[in-house]
Motif scaffolding. Structure first.
Motif, PDB file in Angstrom:
ATOM      1  N   GLU A  18      24.802  52.605  55.335  1.00 41.32           N
ATOM      2  CA  GLU A  18      25.082  53.690  54.393  1.00 41.32           C
ATOM      3  C   GLU A  18      26.336  54.458  54.798  1.00 41.32           C
ATOM      4  O   GLU A  18      27.128  54.864  53.952  1.00 41.32           O
ATOM      5  CB  GLU A  18      23.889  54.631  54.303  1.00 41.32           C
ATOM      6  N   ALA A  19      26.543  54.647  56.096  1.00 40.30           N
ATOM      7  CA  ALA A  19      27.752  55.318  56.575  1.00 40.30           C
ATOM      8  C   ALA A  19      28.992  54.474  56.267  1.00 40.30           C
ATOM      9  O   ALA A  19      30.037  55.001  55.901  1.00 40.30           O
ATOM     10  CB  ALA A  19      27.653  55.580  58.076  1.00 40.30           C
ATOM     11  N   ALA A  20      28.870  53.163  56.383  1.00 36.88           N
ATOM     12  CA  ALA A  20      30.000  52.282  56.067  1.00 36.88           C
ATOM     13  C   ALA A  20      30.343  52.353  54.588  1.00 36.88           C
ATOM     14  O   ALA A  20      31.505  52.294  54.202  1.00 36.88           O
ATOM     15  CB  ALA A  20      29.676  50.846  56.462  1.00 36.88           C
ATOM     16  N   LYS A  21      29.344  52.486  53.728  1.00 36.55           N
ATOM     17  CA  LYS A  21      29.593  52.611  52.294  1.00 36.55           C
ATOM     18  C   LYS A  21      30.348  53.905  51.991  1.00 36.55           C
ATOM     19  O   LYS A  21      31.209  53.930  51.120  1.00 36.55           O
ATOM     20  CB  LYS A  21      28.285  52.597  51.509  1.00 36.55           C
ATOM     21  N   LEU A  22      30.024  54.984  52.689  1.00 41.79           N
ATOM     22  CA  LEU A  22      30.702  56.250  52.457  1.00 41.79           C
ATOM     23  C   LEU A  22      32.163  56.202  52.889  1.00 41.79           C
ATOM     24  O   LEU A  22      33.014  56.859  52.300  1.00 41.79           O
ATOM     25  CB  LEU A  22      29.976  57.385  53.189  1.00 41.79           C
ATOM     26  N   VAL A  23      32.458  55.411  53.914  1.00 44.30           N
ATOM     27  CA  VAL A  23      33.836  55.286  54.389  1.00 44.30           C
ATOM     28  C   VAL A  23      34.698  54.639  53.317  1.00 44.30           C
ATOM     29  O   VAL A  23      35.850  55.001  53.112  1.00 44.30           O
ATOM     30  CB  VAL A  23      33.875  54.465  55.701  1.00 44.30           C
ATOM     31  N   VAL A  24      34.143  53.669  52.579  1.00 36.81           N
ATOM     32  CA  VAL A  24      34.895  52.977  51.551  1.00 36.81           C
ATOM     33  C   VAL A  24      35.324  53.949  50.465  1.00 36.81           C
ATOM     34  O   VAL A  24      36.417  53.867  49.934  1.00 36.81           O
ATOM     35  CB  VAL A  24      34.053  51.810  50.972  1.00 36.81           C
ATOM     36  N   GLY A  25      34.496  54.938  50.139  1.00 34.31           N
ATOM     37  CA  GLY A  25      34.871  55.991  49.197  1.00 34.31           C
ATOM     38  C   GLY A  25      34.860  55.536  47.756  1.00 34.31           C
ATOM     39  O   GLY A  25      33.937  54.898  47.304  1.00 34.31           O
ATOM     40  N   GLY A  26      35.928  55.875  46.994  1.00 33.40           N
ATOM     41  CA  GLY A  26      35.980  55.577  45.573  1.00 33.40           C
ATOM     42  C   GLY A  26      36.294  54.129  45.266  1.00 33.40           C
ATOM     43  O   GLY A  26      36.274  53.716  44.113  1.00 33.40           O
ATOM     44  N   SER A  27      36.592  53.345  46.271  1.00 41.14           N
ATOM     45  CA  SER A  27      36.921  51.948  46.030  1.00 41.14           C
ATOM     46  C   SER A  27      35.652  51.136  45.851  1.00 41.14           C
ATOM     47  O   SER A  27      34.562  51.576  46.185  1.00 41.14           O
ATOM     48  CB  SER A  27      37.740  51.395  47.193  1.00 41.14           C
ATOM     49  N   SER A  28      35.802  49.935  45.312  1.00 42.67           N
ATOM     50  CA  SER A  28      34.647  49.066  45.151  1.00 42.67           C
ATOM     51  C   SER A  28      34.929  47.730  45.821  1.00 42.67           C
ATOM     52  O   SER A  28      36.066  47.280  45.916  1.00 42.67           O
ATOM     53  CB  SER A  28      34.332  48.859  43.675  1.00 42.67           C
ATOM     54  N   VAL A  29      33.857  47.104  46.264  1.00 42.15           N
ATOM     55  CA  VAL A  29      33.951  45.887  47.055  1.00 42.15           C
ATOM     56  C   VAL A  29      33.245  44.752  46.317  1.00 42.15           C
ATOM     57  O   VAL A  29      32.197  44.959  45.714  1.00 42.15           O
ATOM     58  CB  VAL A  29      33.296  46.089  48.440  1.00 42.15           C
ATOM     59  N   ALA A  30      33.821  43.567  46.375  1.00 44.88           N
ATOM     60  CA  ALA A  30      33.162  42.359  45.886  1.00 44.88           C
ATOM     61  C   ALA A  30      33.326  41.286  46.958  1.00 44.88           C
ATOM     62  O   ALA A  30      34.393  41.171  47.561  1.00 44.88           O
ATOM     63  CB  ALA A  30      33.774  41.901  44.568  1.00 44.88           C
ATOM     64  N   LYS A  31      32.257  40.534  47.188  1.00 44.33           N
ATOM     65  CA  LYS A  31      32.290  39.504  48.226  1.00 44.33           C
ATOM     66  C   LYS A  31      31.895  38.160  47.650  1.00 44.33           C
ATOM     67  O   LYS A  31      31.026  38.074  46.787  1.00 44.33           O
ATOM     68  CB  LYS A  31      31.324  39.852  49.362  1.00 44.33           C
ATOM     69  N   LEU A  32      32.542  37.127  48.148  1.00 48.19           N
ATOM     70  CA  LEU A  32      32.232  35.752  47.781  1.00 48.19           C
ATOM     71  C   LEU A  32      31.866  35.038  49.075  1.00 48.19           C
ATOM     72  O   LEU A  32      32.701  34.941  49.977  1.00 48.19           O
ATOM     73  CB  LEU A  32      33.445  35.096  47.113  1.00 48.19           C
ATOM     74  N   GLN A  33      30.626  34.571  49.172  1.00 49.06           N
ATOM     75  CA  GLN A  33      30.143  33.948  50.403  1.00 49.06           C
ATOM     76  C   GLN A  33      30.049  32.441  50.227  1.00 49.06           C
ATOM     77  O   GLN A  33      29.679  31.956  49.152  1.00 49.06           O
ATOM     78  CB  GLN A  33      28.752  34.493  50.761  1.00 49.06           C
ATOM     79  N   ASN A  34      30.357  31.707  51.285  1.00 53.49           N
ATOM     80  CA  ASN A  34      30.210  30.251  51.337  1.00 53.49           C
ATOM     81  C   ASN A  34      30.881  29.535  50.174  1.00 53.49           C
ATOM     82  O   ASN A  34      30.294  28.664  49.540  1.00 53.49           O
ATOM     83  CB  ASN A  34      28.729  29.856  51.411  1.00 53.49           C
ATOM     84  N   CYS A  35      32.104  29.895  49.898  1.00 52.13           N
ATOM     85  CA  CYS A  35      32.887  29.236  48.850  1.00 52.13           C
ATOM     86  C   CYS A  35      33.379  27.898  49.403  1.00 52.13           C
ATOM     87  O   CYS A  35      34.031  27.867  50.448  1.00 52.13           O
ATOM     88  CB  CYS A  35      34.059  30.123  48.459  1.00 52.13           C
ATOM     89  N   PRO A  36      33.101  26.775  48.729  1.00 56.54           N
ATOM     90  CA  PRO A  36      33.425  25.463  49.309  1.00 56.54           C
ATOM     91  C   PRO A  36      34.899  25.075  49.196  1.00 56.54           C
ATOM     92  O   PRO A  36      35.246  24.040  48.649  1.00 56.54           O
ATOM     93  CB  PRO A  36      32.541  24.508  48.509  1.00 56.54           C
ATOM     94  N   THR A  37      35.764  25.925  49.692  1.00 54.47           N
ATOM     95  CA  THR A  37      37.197  25.657  49.770  1.00 54.47           C
ATOM     96  C   THR A  37      37.623  26.024  51.186  1.00 54.47           C
ATOM     97  O   THR A  37      37.090  26.955  51.762  1.00 54.47           O
ATOM     98  CB  THR A  37      37.965  26.550  48.768  1.00 54.47           C
ATOM     99  N   SER A  38      38.590  25.326  51.721  1.00 52.68           N
ATOM    100  CA  SER A  38      39.005  25.651  53.079  1.00 52.68           C
ATOM    101  C   SER A  38      39.699  27.017  53.085  1.00 52.68           C
ATOM    102  O   SER A  38      40.367  27.390  52.117  1.00 52.68           O
ATOM    103  CB  SER A  38      39.948  24.582  53.630  1.00 52.68           C
ATOM    104  N   PRO A  39      39.536  27.789  54.164  1.00 52.20           N
ATOM    105  CA  PRO A  39      40.149  29.110  54.230  1.00 52.20           C
ATOM    106  C   PRO A  39      41.665  29.071  54.095  1.00 52.20           C
ATOM    107  O   PRO A  39      42.264  29.967  53.517  1.00 52.20           O
ATOM    108  CB  PRO A  39      39.742  29.629  55.610  1.00 52.20           C
ATOM    109  N   ARG A  40      42.283  28.020  54.579  1.00 51.09           N
ATOM    110  CA  ARG A  40      43.735  27.901  54.513  1.00 51.09           C
ATOM    111  C   ARG A  40      44.219  27.814  53.061  1.00 51.09           C
ATOM    112  O   ARG A  40      45.206  28.448  52.681  1.00 51.09           O
ATOM    113  CB  ARG A  40      44.152  26.660  55.292  1.00 51.09           C
TER     114      ARG A  40
END
Length: 142
Positions: A18-40
């Motif tokens: 919850e403290a980490a969420k408050l640090v982000v502030g007015g911004s919003s986050v989206a995450k994509l996990q285990n995407c089958p493409t190489s990081p490079r």
């Protein structure tokens, strides 16, 4: 005795999140996990939109001729929707949204064997990645 320490630890972890969420502030986050493409390959696409206005980033991704661009475009649209849900009553066009941060990290690797000459097997590593995208208003950054 042991159960109470587990409960205390879980409460402590929840408070940290919850403290980490408050640090982000007015911004919003989206995450994509285990995407089958190489990081490079994913970093090539992500570097195009880092620090760019959201509308311009969508156009860049739409006309980028890479498969990873399709996935990043969906992720960016998700981040915009998250921002709209967080900031009710504000319009995306008026708030001057930018892609504040984008990071690509390595995900899990699937290990496979490919037949090689003389009865040997060469190892193939099918890589995946995790993408984190943060969208924020340019007015809040100043």
């Amino acid at each position: 005795m042991e159960a109470t320490t587990k409960i205390k630890r879980s409460v402590q972890i929840r408070q940290q999140k919850e403290a980490a969420k408050l640090v982000v502030g007015g911004s919003s986050v989206a995450k994509l996990q285990n995407c089958p493409t190489s990081p490079r390959k994913m970093r090539l696409v992500v570097d195009l939109i880092r620090g760019v206005n959201v509308e311009k980033a969508l156009y860049i991704l739409k006309f980028t001729n890479k498969e990873a661009a399709i996935r990043v475009e969906k992720l960016l649209l998700s981040a915009i929707k998250n921002w709209e849900a967080k900031n009710e009553g504000k319009r995306v066009e008026d708030s001057n949204l930018i892609v504040k941060e984008v990071s690509v990290g390595g995900g899990r690797q699937l290990k496979r064997l490919r037949p090689a000459p003389q009865g040997r097997g060469f190892r193939i590593r099918k890589r995946s990645n995790h993408v984190t995208l943060i969208v924020d208003s340019k007015n809040d950054n100043n």
